[in-house]
Scaffold this active site. Structure first.
Site, short mmCIF file in Angstrom:
data_model
loop_
_atom_site.label_atom_id
_atom_site.label_comp_id
_atom_site.label_asym_id
_atom_site.label_seq_id
_atom_site.Cartn_x
_atom_site.Cartn_y
_atom_site.Cartn_z
N HIS A 47 0.82 -1.21 0.00
CA HIS A 47 0.00 0.00 0.00
C HIS A 47 0.85 1.26 0.00
O HIS A 47 0.50 2.25 -0.64
CB HIS A 47 -0.92 -0.02 1.23
N HIS A 93 -10.24 2.59 -0.84
CA HIS A 93 -10.46 2.16 0.54
C HIS A 93 -11.25 0.86 0.47
O HIS A 93 -12.33 0.73 1.05
CB HIS A 93 -11.18 3.24 1.35
#
Length: 727
Positions: A47, A93
C-alpha cells in the site's frame, strides 16, 4: 507483561516476508525494536511502497505542457488557465469497506480530501468508482447500503459535492468490494504547497484530531488477501469525523494564506509514520519526533501504537521558525489540536522518542526511495477466443428493457439522492444529465469536466485492451460535453501480484493505459494501486479505474445528453456490431466470453476531436458516447433524460439487428442536431463515419424490427432495480 519477542514470525504477522525481515536486520545491524519493526512493515507494505507495481508505473506518460506536478506529490496538478490549477487524485479504501462499509467508505472520502487540500486547493468535487458483488446475496445489500451512506454522510457534512461516479456488480467482488474515491480541488498556481521538508531545526507540528488506536496496521491489512477471518479485522478500520475535517480544511487554508508553511502532509495510510518519513525523505533531511507531545485520545498509548495509528483528520506541518504561536492561534480558533512534536535535523534518519527512551532510530533512505522493489514473475494474458456467431433470443425492444433494468445499467438515482451534488453552488451538470459532471470554477465562466470510468469485463477478457478502453472512455465522456480532456488519475485494483497470471494482468493493463494516454495526449498525473484484492484465493476482475479531468471555456454551454423534440440524431463512428465481452452477452445470453471490442486509437482521437469542434461550433445540441449496452441503450438514456421519444431510422444492411443495437464498438457518439444532413456532410469532409439514426419527438421509442416502447415503460424498467432491492 512479557516483552514482545521480535523475530521472523512476528515480522511475518506484520506482513514482511522472511527475506524482507533479513533485510531489516542487515540495515539495522541489530534486532529492531517493536516500533522500528512496525515502521518497516507499513513503509514496505504494498500500500505504501508500490513494490510490485513501481517499475511498471514508471512506463506511463506523466508530462505535458499543462502538467504542473505529476506523480510523486500528494495529488496531480494541472494548469486550467487564468492562473488557476486543478489538483486531483483517486484512491482506494477497498479492504476497510468490506469489514465496516460505512466507516470504510467515509474515511476513504476523508483521506482523499486531505490529499487535495494539503496542496493548497479548496476541494470542489468528489466522485467515486464502486464495485460490488452479486446483488442476490444479503452481504452485498449490506455493503452497498453502508458504502453509499458512508460516502454521502462524510461528503455531505464536509460540504463538498459528490458530482459523479460509476457502480458495477459482479460476483468476483463478493468478498472484496472496491471503493475508489476521487477529489478535485482548485488552487492558485502560485499558492501550491508541497510535502518536502526543509530547514534544519524547523519545528514539526501536529494538527487536527487526537490520536487513538483506530486503524493500527491499516496499511498492512490493505496489502494482504482476505481470508475467512475478515470480520476480525474490524479494529484496523479507521473512524472518521467529517465535522472535524471541515474545520481542518478551513484552518489549513487559513494558515496557507500566510507564509508560515515550509511543507505539509496529511496523515493517511500508516499515519504519523508515513507522513514523517515521506516529508523528510523527499526533502533529503532527517526528522526527530517526541511522542510525549502527540495529542492522544486514549490513555497509555505506546510509541508503536502512536506511530502506526491511522486516526483520521490529522496533518503534519513543517513551519518556518518563530511561526508557532501564530499557527497555534489559527488552529485553536477552529477548536483543533495543535502541538509541536519534533524538529527537522540533518541526520538523514527518523528518530522517535517516548518517555525518555529512543523507540526508533532508522536511516530514512531504506524506508522510502530504497524500499524493496520487485520485478515479479508474470505471464502474458492469453487472448480470448473469437466469439463466433451470436443469436438473440429476444427482439430488440425486449432486450432493451432487460438491459436498461439490469444492475449495471439501472438508474442510480437511489445512490445519487443520498449525495449532496450541489452544495457550494457550482455544479452545472449532475449524474444522468451529461457524460461528465460539470463544475464551474468560482469567479470564472470556465468549468471542469469530471468522470470516472472502467469496464472490468473487458479487462478480464483482455487486460491490455481493457486498460486502454478505460482511458478512452474517460476521454470520450469529457469530449461529449464539449470540454477538452487534460489529464488522468488512476486507481489500479487487482488481485495477488505474487501470482504470475495476476501480475500479467497488471503489466498488460498498464501497457494498454500508457498506449491510450500517449495517443490521446492525456497524461496520468496521480493515482493509487490496490493489490491483493482476493478473498480465499479468488481475485476480483482486474479493475484499472480512471478518473478524468477536462476544462471547458464556458461551463454553462456544456453539452448534456437530454434530447429536445425535433432534433435529428446522428451516429458518429463506425459500427460492426462487436458483442464480445458485452453487457448484452452477459445479461441476455448469460455468457462472459469473447474478445472486447477492438480499439482504434487514431479513430478515437479523430472522431472525438471532430465532435468537440462541432459542439464548439454550435452544431450539436446533445451528445452521448456509446458504451455499456451499445447504441440502443445510449439512445434510450438520451430519451429518458429529455423525456422525449425517438423515431428510429432503418439499420444498415448486412448486420444483425441485435449486433447493431447492442454491440459495443468503440469511438462512437450519438449527436443530436438541428440539421443532421449538414452534420453528416461535415463528417464526410473530415473523413469521419456518420449515419442518420432518426429524429426526436413523441413519447415512444419506435423503429425497425418491431421496436415500439413507451418512455414510461422504459423508465419503469430503468428505475425498478434499486427501488425493489431497498424497498
Amino acid at each position: 507483561m512479557n516483552p514482545t519477542v521480535i523475530d521472523a514470525a512476528l515480522a511475518r504477522s506484520f506482513g514482511l516476508a522472511a527475506e524482507e525481515y533479513d533485510r531489516v536486520l542487515a540495515i539495522m545491524g541489530r534486532v529492531p525494536t517493536l516500533t522500528e519493526l512496525g515502521i518497516f512493515s507499513v513503509m514496505w507494505s504494498e500500500h505504501c511502497s508500490y513494490k510490485s507495481s513501481r517499475i511498471w508505473l514508471k512506463t506511463l506518460p506523466t508530462t505535458a505542457p499543462w502538467v504542473i506536478h505529476g506523480p510523486g506529490e500528494n495529488a496531480g496538478v494541472v494548469d486550467i488557465g487564468e492562473g488557476r490549477a486543478a489538483i486531483f487524485k483517486m484512491e482506494s479504501h477497498n479492504h476497510p469497506s468490506f469489514i465496516e462499509p460505512y466507516q470504510g467508505a467515509a474515511t476513504g472520502v476523508g483521506g482523499i480530501l486531505r490529499d487535495v487540500f494539503t496542496m493548497g486547493a479548496r476541494p470542489v468535487a468528489n466522485l467515486n468508482a464502486l464495485r460490488f458483488g452479486d446483488p442476490s446475496l444479503p452481504v452485498t445489500k449490506r455493503v452497498v447500503d453502508g458504502v453509499v451512506r458512508g460516502i454521502g454522510g462524510y461528503g455531505n457534512c464536509v460540504g463538498v459535492p459528490t458530482v459523479g461516479g460509476e457502480t458495477n456488480f459482479h460476483p468476483s467482488y463478493n468478498g472484496n468490494p472496491l471503493v475508489n474515491a476521487m477529489t478535485v480541488g482548485i488552487a492558485d498556481q502560485d499558492r501550491i504547497f508541497l510535502s518536502a521538508a526543509a530547514g534544519i531545526g524547523n519545528p514539526v507540528v501536529y494538527v487536527g484530531s487526537k490520536t487513538g488506536r483506530d486503524g493500527i496496521h491499516g496499511a498492512t491489512m490493505a496489502s494482504a488477501e482476505f481470508g475467512a477471518d475478515a470480520e476480525e479485522k474490524r479494529p484496523t478500520v479507521q473512524v472518521g469525523d467529517p465535522f472535524i475535517e471541515k474545520l481542518l480544511i478551513e484552518a489549513c487554508l487559513e494558515l496557507m494564506a500566510t507564509d508560515a508553511i515550509v511543507a505539509i502532509q496529511d496523515m493517511g495510510a500508516a499515519g504519523l509514520t508515513s507522513s514523517s518519513v515521506e516529508m523528510a525523505g523527499k526533502g533529503g533531511v532527517g526528522i526527530e519526533l517526541d511522542l510525549d507531545s502527540v495529542p492522544q485520545r486514549e490513555a497509555g498509548m505506546s510509541a508503536y501504537e502512536m506511530m502506526l495509528s491511522e486516526s483520521q483528520e490529522r496533518m503534519l506541518i513543517v513551519l518556518k521558525p518563530g511561526r508557532e504561536d501564530m499557527a497555534r492561534a489559527i488552529f485553536e480558533k477552529w477548536e483543533l489540536d495543535f502541538a509541536v512534536i519534533g524538529r527537522i535535523t540533518d541526520s538523514g534518519r527518523i528518530v522517535v522518542k517516548h518517555q525518555g527512551r529512543t523507540e526508533a532510530d532508522i536511516e530514512l533512505a531504506p524506508l522510502a526511495d530504497q524500499a524493496p522493489l520487485y520485478e515479479r514473475p508474470w505471464v502474458e494474458p492469453a487472448k480470448p477466443a473469437p466469439l463466433g456467431p451470436v443469436e438473440s433470443p429476444l427482439p430488440p425492444g425486449a432486450a432493451l428493457l432487460a438491459l436498461i433494468g439490469c444492475p449495471d445499467l439501472a438508474s442510480r438515482a437511489w445512490i445519487w439522492n443520498q449525495y449532496d451534488g450541489t452544495v457550494g453552488g457550482q455544479t452545472l451538470r449532475r449524474p444522468g444529465q451529461a457524460d461528465a459532471a460539470i463544475v464551474r470554477i468560482e469567479g470564472s465562466r470556465r468549468a471542469l469536466a469530471l468522470t470516472t470510468d472502467c469496464t472490468p469485463r473487458y479487462c478480464v477478457a483482455d487486460p491490455e485492451t481493457g486498460g486502454a478502453q478505460a482511458v478512452v472512455e474517460s476521454w470520450r465522456n469529457i469530449t461529449a460535453t464539449g470540454a477538452t480532456p487534460l489529464a488522468v488519475t488512476d486507481n489500479l485494483n487487482f488481485g495477488n501480484p505474487e501470482k504470475p497470471a495476476i501480475m500479467g494482468q497488471i503489466v498488460a493493463a498498464i501497457r494498454g493505459m500508457g498506449e491510450a494516454c500517449r495517443a490521446l495526449d492525456y497524461p496520468i498525473v496521480s493515482g493509487n494501486v490496490s493489490l491483493y484484492n482476493e478473498t480465499e484465493g479468488t481475485a476480483i476482475l482486474p479493475t484499472p479505474a480512471i478518473g478524468g479531468l477536462g476544462v471547458i471555456d464556458d461551463g454553462a454551454a456544456a453539452t448534456g445528453i437530454a434530447l429536445a423534440p425535433g432534433l435529428d440524431l446522428v451516429l458518429i463512428g463506425e459500427t460492426s456490431g462487436e458483442l464480445g465481452a458485452s453487457l448484452f452477452l452477459r445479461e441476455i445470453l448469460r455468457r462472459e466470453d469473447g474478445a472486447p471490442p477492438a480499439l482504434d486509437l487514431a479513430a478515437e482521437k479523430r472522431n472525438g476531436d471532430f465532435v468537440r469542434r462541432q459542439i464548439h461550433a454550435g452544431a450539436i445540441a446533445a451528445c452521448h458516447d456509446v458504451s455499456d449496452g451499445g447504441l440502443l441503450v445510449a439512445l434510450a438514456e438520451m430519451a429518458l433524460a429529455g423525456n422525449t421519444g425517438i423515431a428510429l431510422a432503418a439499420i444498415p444492411e448486412g448486420i444483425a439487428p441485435h449486433a447493431f443495437w447492442f454491440g459495443e464498438d468503440q469511438a462512437r457518439y450519438v449527436a443530436a442536431t438541428a440539421d443532421g444532413a449538414a452534420l453528416i456532410a461535415e463528417a464526410a469532409a473530415a473523413g469521419i463515419p456518420a449515419r442518420p439514426l432518426g429524429r426526436s419527438g413523441g413519447d415512444h421509442l419506435t423503429g425497425p424490427d418491431g421496436i415500439a416502447i413507451s418512455l414510461s415503460e422504459i423508465r419503469a424498467a430503468h428505475e425498478a432495480f434499486f427501488a425493489r432491492w431497498f424497498a
